[in-house]
Enzyme design. Sequence first.
Site, mmCIF file in Angstrom:
data_model
loop_
_atom_site.group_PDB
_atom_site.id
_atom_site.type_symbol
_atom_site.label_atom_id
_atom_site.label_comp_id
_atom_site.label_asym_id
_atom_site.label_seq_id
_atom_site.Cartn_x
_atom_site.Cartn_y
_atom_site.Cartn_z
ATOM 1 N N ALA A 123 2.246 -4.620 2.446
ATOM 2 C CA ALA A 123 2.672 -5.884 3.055
ATOM 3 C C ALA A 123 1.439 -6.733 3.348
ATOM 4 O O ALA A 123 0.344 -6.201 3.539
ATOM 5 C CB ALA A 123 3.428 -5.591 4.342
ATOM 6 N N GLY B 219 3.519 -0.781 1.978
ATOM 7 C CA GLY B 219 4.663 -1.390 1.312
ATOM 8 C C GLY B 219 4.573 -1.277 -0.199
ATOM 9 O O GLY B 219 5.601 -1.262 -0.892
ATOM 10 N N GLU C 168 5.912 2.008 -0.923
ATOM 11 C CA GLU C 168 7.352 1.975 -0.624
ATOM 12 C C GLU C 168 8.125 1.276 -1.742
ATOM 13 O O GLU C 168 9.231 1.699 -2.110
ATOM 14 C CB GLU C 168 7.591 1.283 0.724
ATOM 15 C CG GLU C 168 7.054 2.125 1.879
ATOM 16 C CD GLU C 168 7.146 1.394 3.199
ATOM 17 O OE1 GLU C 168 6.448 0.362 3.349
ATOM 18 O OE2 GLU C 168 7.902 1.834 4.076
ATOM 19 N N GLU D 30 0.070 2.750 7.226
ATOM 20 C CA GLU D 30 0.561 1.855 8.290
ATOM 21 C C GLU D 30 0.134 2.314 9.674
ATOM 22 O O GLU D 30 -0.140 1.503 10.558
ATOM 23 C CB GLU D 30 2.091 1.750 8.241
ATOM 24 C CG GLU D 30 2.630 0.873 7.122
ATOM 25 C CD GLU D 30 2.829 1.606 5.812
ATOM 26 O OE1 GLU D 30 2.250 2.711 5.649
ATOM 27 O OE2 GLU D 30 3.548 1.092 4.940
HETATM 28 C C1 LIG Z 1 10.957 -8.232 17.105
HETATM 29 C C2 LIG Z 1 10.167 -8.149 15.885
HETATM 30 C C3 LIG Z 1 10.695 -7.141 14.940
HETATM 31 C C4 LIG Z 1 9.823 -7.161 13.824
HETATM 32 C C5 LIG Z 1 10.153 -6.210 12.753
HETATM 33 C C6 LIG Z 1 9.246 -6.574 11.656
HETATM 34 C C7 LIG Z 1 9.607 -5.910 10.409
HETATM 35 C C8 LIG Z 1 8.577 -6.242 9.396
HETATM 36 C C9 LIG Z 1 8.910 -5.505 8.154
HETATM 37 C C10 LIG Z 1 7.675 -5.089 7.510
HETATM 38 C C11 LIG Z 1 7.980 -3.999 6.564
HETATM 39 C C12 LIG Z 1 6.846 -3.006 6.593
HETATM 40 C C13 LIG Z 1 6.188 -2.858 5.274
HETATM 41 C C14 LIG Z 1 5.061 -1.870 5.238
HETATM 42 O O1 LIG Z 1 5.510 -0.605 5.599
HETATM 43 C C15 LIG Z 1 3.935 -2.318 6.091
HETATM 44 C C16 LIG Z 1 2.650 -2.391 5.305
HETATM 45 O O2 LIG Z 1 2.598 -2.300 4.115
HETATM 46 S S1 LIG Z 1 1.257 -2.650 6.214
HETATM 47 C C17 LIG Z 1 -0.034 -2.682 5.008
HETATM 48 C C18 LIG Z 1 -0.394 -1.327 4.528
HETATM 49 N N1 LIG Z 1 -1.535 -1.413 3.617
HETATM 50 C C19 LIG Z 1 -2.764 -1.118 3.967
HETATM 51 O O3 LIG Z 1 -3.048 -0.744 5.062
HETATM 52 C C20 LIG Z 1 -3.800 -1.289 2.903
HETATM 53 C C21 LIG Z 1 -4.910 -2.147 3.409
HETATM 54 N N2 LIG Z 1 -5.916 -2.408 2.389
HETATM 55 C C22 LIG Z 1 -6.812 -1.496 2.007
HETATM 56 O O4 LIG Z 1 -6.829 -0.369 2.425
HETATM 57 C C23 LIG Z 1 -7.863 -1.972 1.064
HETATM 58 O O5 LIG Z 1 -7.958 -3.344 1.171
HETATM 59 C C24 LIG Z 1 -7.614 -1.586 -0.405
HETATM 60 C C25 LIG Z 1 -6.250 -2.038 -0.854
HETATM 61 C C26 LIG Z 1 -7.762 -0.075 -0.598
HETATM 62 C C27 LIG Z 1 -8.664 -2.292 -1.294
HETATM 63 O O6 LIG Z 1 -9.949 -1.979 -0.803
HETATM 64 P P1 LIG Z 1 -11.245 -2.777 -1.261
HETATM 65 O O7 LIG Z 1 -11.209 -2.935 -2.713
HETATM 66 O O8 LIG Z 1 -12.405 -2.128 -0.620
HETATM 67 O O9 LIG Z 1 -11.065 -4.247 -0.698
HETATM 68 P P2 LIG Z 1 -11.053 -4.738 0.835
HETATM 69 O O10 LIG Z 1 -10.541 -3.711 1.721
HETATM 70 O O11 LIG Z 1 -12.393 -5.327 1.123
HETATM 71 O O12 LIG Z 1 -9.965 -5.890 0.760
HETATM 72 C C28 LIG Z 1 -10.206 -7.065 0.023
HETATM 73 C C29 LIG Z 1 -9.596 -8.221 0.775
HETATM 74 O O13 LIG Z 1 -8.182 -8.059 0.798
HETATM 75 C C30 LIG Z 1 -7.695 -8.092 2.136
HETATM 76 N N3 LIG Z 1 -6.555 -7.200 2.222
HETATM 77 C C31 LIG Z 1 -6.500 -5.920 1.847
HETATM 78 N N4 LIG Z 1 -5.284 -5.425 2.049
HETATM 79 C C32 LIG Z 1 -4.546 -6.400 2.578
HETATM 80 C C33 LIG Z 1 -3.203 -6.495 3.006
HETATM 81 N N5 LIG Z 1 -2.358 -5.485 2.908
HETATM 82 N N6 LIG Z 1 -2.796 -7.669 3.508
HETATM 83 C C34 LIG Z 1 -3.612 -8.724 3.593
HETATM 84 N N7 LIG Z 1 -4.907 -8.706 3.195
HETATM 85 C C35 LIG Z 1 -5.361 -7.542 2.700
HETATM 86 C C36 LIG Z 1 -8.870 -7.642 2.962
HETATM 87 O O14 LIG Z 1 -8.752 -8.077 4.268
HETATM 88 C C37 LIG Z 1 -10.035 -8.244 2.220
HETATM 89 O O15 LIG Z 1 -10.142 -9.597 2.587
HETATM 90 P P3 LIG Z 1 -11.219 -10.073 3.660
HETATM 91 O O16 LIG Z 1 -10.772 -9.518 4.960
HETATM 92 O O17 LIG Z 1 -12.532 -9.500 3.239
HETATM 93 O O18 LIG Z 1 -11.129 -11.545 3.602
#
Ligand SMILES: CCCCCCCCCCCCC[C@H](O)CC(=O)SCCNC(=O)CCNC(=O)[C@H](O)C(C)(C)COP(=O)(O)OP(=O)(O)OC[C@H]1O[C@@H](n2cnc3c(N)ncnc32)[C@H](O)[C@@H]1OP(=O)(O)O
Length: 719
Positions: A61, A100, A103, A123
């Site tokens: 996500a 996500g 997922e 997550e």
């Molecule tokens: C009352 C209120 C009720 C509310 C209910 C709400 C419901 C909402 C429903 C949501 C559903 C949930 C879905 C899901 O389960 C949730 C998720 O998916 S959370 C995200 C999980 N993913 C991660 O944690 C992965 C994170 N990323 C990484 O680990 C790494 O970036 C990577 C993918 C392994 C790549 O690594 P690298 O090549 O080293 O690159 P960087 O780490 O430097 O990243 C580059 C650049 O991208 C940005 N970035 C990375 N991942 C994300 C992301 N998922 N979202 C946004 N941006 C991301 C990262 O920040 C870097 O940018 P910079 O910060 O340097 O500008």
Amino acid sequence: MAKYSRVSGSVGLITLQNPPVNALSAAVRQGIVDTVERALSDPKVKSVVICGQNGIFCGGADIKEFGSNMSGPPLVPMIHAIEAANKPVVAAIEGSALGGGLELALGCHYRIAHSKARLGLPEVTLGLLPAAGGTQRLPRLIGVPAALDLITTGRHVTAAEALQLGVVDQVTDHSTVDAAVKFAQSVAGKPLDARRISTYPCPRPSDLDALFEGVMEKVRQSARGAIAPVACVQAVRAAATQPYTQGMEREKELMATLFTSGQARALQYCFFAQRAVSRWSMPNGARWDTSKPRPVHKAAVIGLGTMGRGITVALAQTGLSVIAVETQEKQLMEAKQAVSGMLERGAKRRGVAPALDRISYSRDIQAVADVDLVIEAVFEDMGLKKKVFQQLASICRPGTFLCTNTSALDVDHLASQTHNPELVVGMHFFAPAHVMKLLEVVYGPRSSPQAVATAMQLGKKMGKISVAVGNCPGFVGNRMLKPYMEQAFFLLEEGATPELVDRALEEFGFPMGVFRMSDLSGLDVGWRVRKGDGLSEPGAPSGQPARIRQGRRYSPLGDLLCEQGRFGQKTGRGWYQYNKPGSRVARSDPWLHSFLEGYRARHGLVARRIDNQEVLERCLYALINEGFRILEDGIAAGPEDIDMIYVFGYGWPRHRGGPMFYAGMVGLGKVLERLEHYHQAHPDVPYLKPCSLLWRLVASGSPPLHKWREVIKKLHSQL
Ligand SMILES: CCCCCCCCCCCCC[C@H](O)CC(=O)SCCNC(=O)CCNC(=O)[C@H](O)C(C)(C)COP(=O)(O)OP(=O)(O)OC[C@H]1O[C@@H](n2cnc3c(N)ncnc32)[C@H](O)[C@@H]1OP(=O)(O)O
């Protein structure tokens, strides 16, 4: 943003397009919904492949969306629609499939991964749980114990492990998309009922209650107050005990609690802050994107004590050639053995060959003549370090970067011992240097941007979170530790015990309270520094009152313990007692309690009742106040730098985001008000006097942390 094409005649190919990691933003979700619909309604299309552009499937996500009003199609129905499709859908996983992203892949009917791909549900590290069906589908696919492991730790697995666990169906060394398209053609028209994971019964372990109780206990112990790991266990339990639809309801309910929690905000802040600190800047305008690092192939380490050994290991593991210099024969022999042992153990853990042959040892400092960069790690003594820098200046070839691993000494003073002060920077590692993630890169007023860029890049290669900071006593981390520890000593004088103070800090989330930590690192370390600063007897000027030094309140408690030979764990006695010297199990010491009583009586101090709240406010707010001073002084460029130093180097609980983030969560007005209150009660403690930046921020309406830099800039421009 999802591209659609038809390939090999009958396969609908959907490519996620959202650089850099194809995060599932609203536009990407809309793109998936539209293209899936298109593929399913096209009679020529018999099967579908979903992949990501630029060699990465999907990073999950879009975390940036979490802070705003979320729009666009929600993930859960989108994934259900894919799973319910009447044509086979295959996920082609390259690079990463995380959160996500995984997922989404679990909603597909088949998963093909490249051998270098990494998969996981991280997550929990963001204070959340996998809320797009991850907590319900994964245990149905790979069983409850394996799913609990992945979901509660957030660890990424390799494609090979994913295949072994049953997360993916096939692994390829070649083009994943080609393999997936071929595979999709081979399964076109085949029944899909057995491929919809949500319809699987969840394997129910016979010892279900015991299993969940055990995991919950383990999670609670290691989570140190973090709520997401606990919610993850609860969600998986729902998968194991309830039908899928009810499990999904439970997942949603638990996610709603986590989603709006302060912990999730703190952890997501840490995710971005950790990346932001690599975009460093210096007060003179030098920046990461305009400063070119020089490559470092060969490095030298001078001094093979504990720190030098760890640094040598870290450099060798990074792939550099290292010359390790230690002038004392006995120390050199011991170091060789210790370094080889560390390298062998590390290599065994990682399943690679130990980098033993990358290191050459020498007793002669002349051996460093042709290296690209030297890290001096001799004993923390300015006289000795100065001598080493003078030697290095005459031995090393022109252009060699000279770095010092001092934890507090003046980097600029060392630079002045050389002909090229612009090549000198501090590289402050944390013990054990091959394990701890933090590196403070300390620039002096004369350090060149290239020297800073080179040290930052080397730190990154070594797998460190490198933070560039200015030169001042203690830099950022140790400078802030001083007021924190000072408050802890004062609290003992006023009636607290080490146990009480430590308990409050450990309940807050620190792995160790201040006194247990002091016993571990050795009371003599601080004693030597205080003697050097003329604070501890006999260096202090004669005739001054016992609890006042240099015109401010001073607690000699640490000095008095050192005078008794109580240096902590290494002597078996410190703030606690230990079974024997070197033992790690701290036990309350009645001697210490009566010593404190005697001390208070001698100084006419009356013990009063001190509660957890006072411990936290005094220790943490004094530390935070110093953090604001550091920002005011331009020693750290922004609050994220300070926070990452504390999270990665000082055990600050990540789910509280770091001291400056925490101050924002508590409310800057409240921090200011409590500091004022305590400063009025203790006017002889300057660290409790709220600093001007804090006043300024509160006067500006306590802006959110990402706006602090503007206020700091204004403050600097007015100075
Ligand atoms: C009352 C209120 C009720 C509310 C209910 C709400 C419901 C909402 C429903 C949501 C559903 C949930 C879905 C899901 O389960 C949730 C998720 O998916 S959370 C995200 C999980 N993913 C991660 O944690 C992965 C994170 N990323 C990484 O680990 C790494 O970036 C990577 C993918 C392994 C790549 O690594 P690298 O090549 O080293 O690159 P960087 O780490 O430097 O990243 C580059 C650049 O991208 C940005 N970035 C990375 N991942 C994300 C992301 N998922 N979202 C946004 N941006 C991301 C990262 O920040 C870097 O940018 P910079 O910060 O340097 O500008």
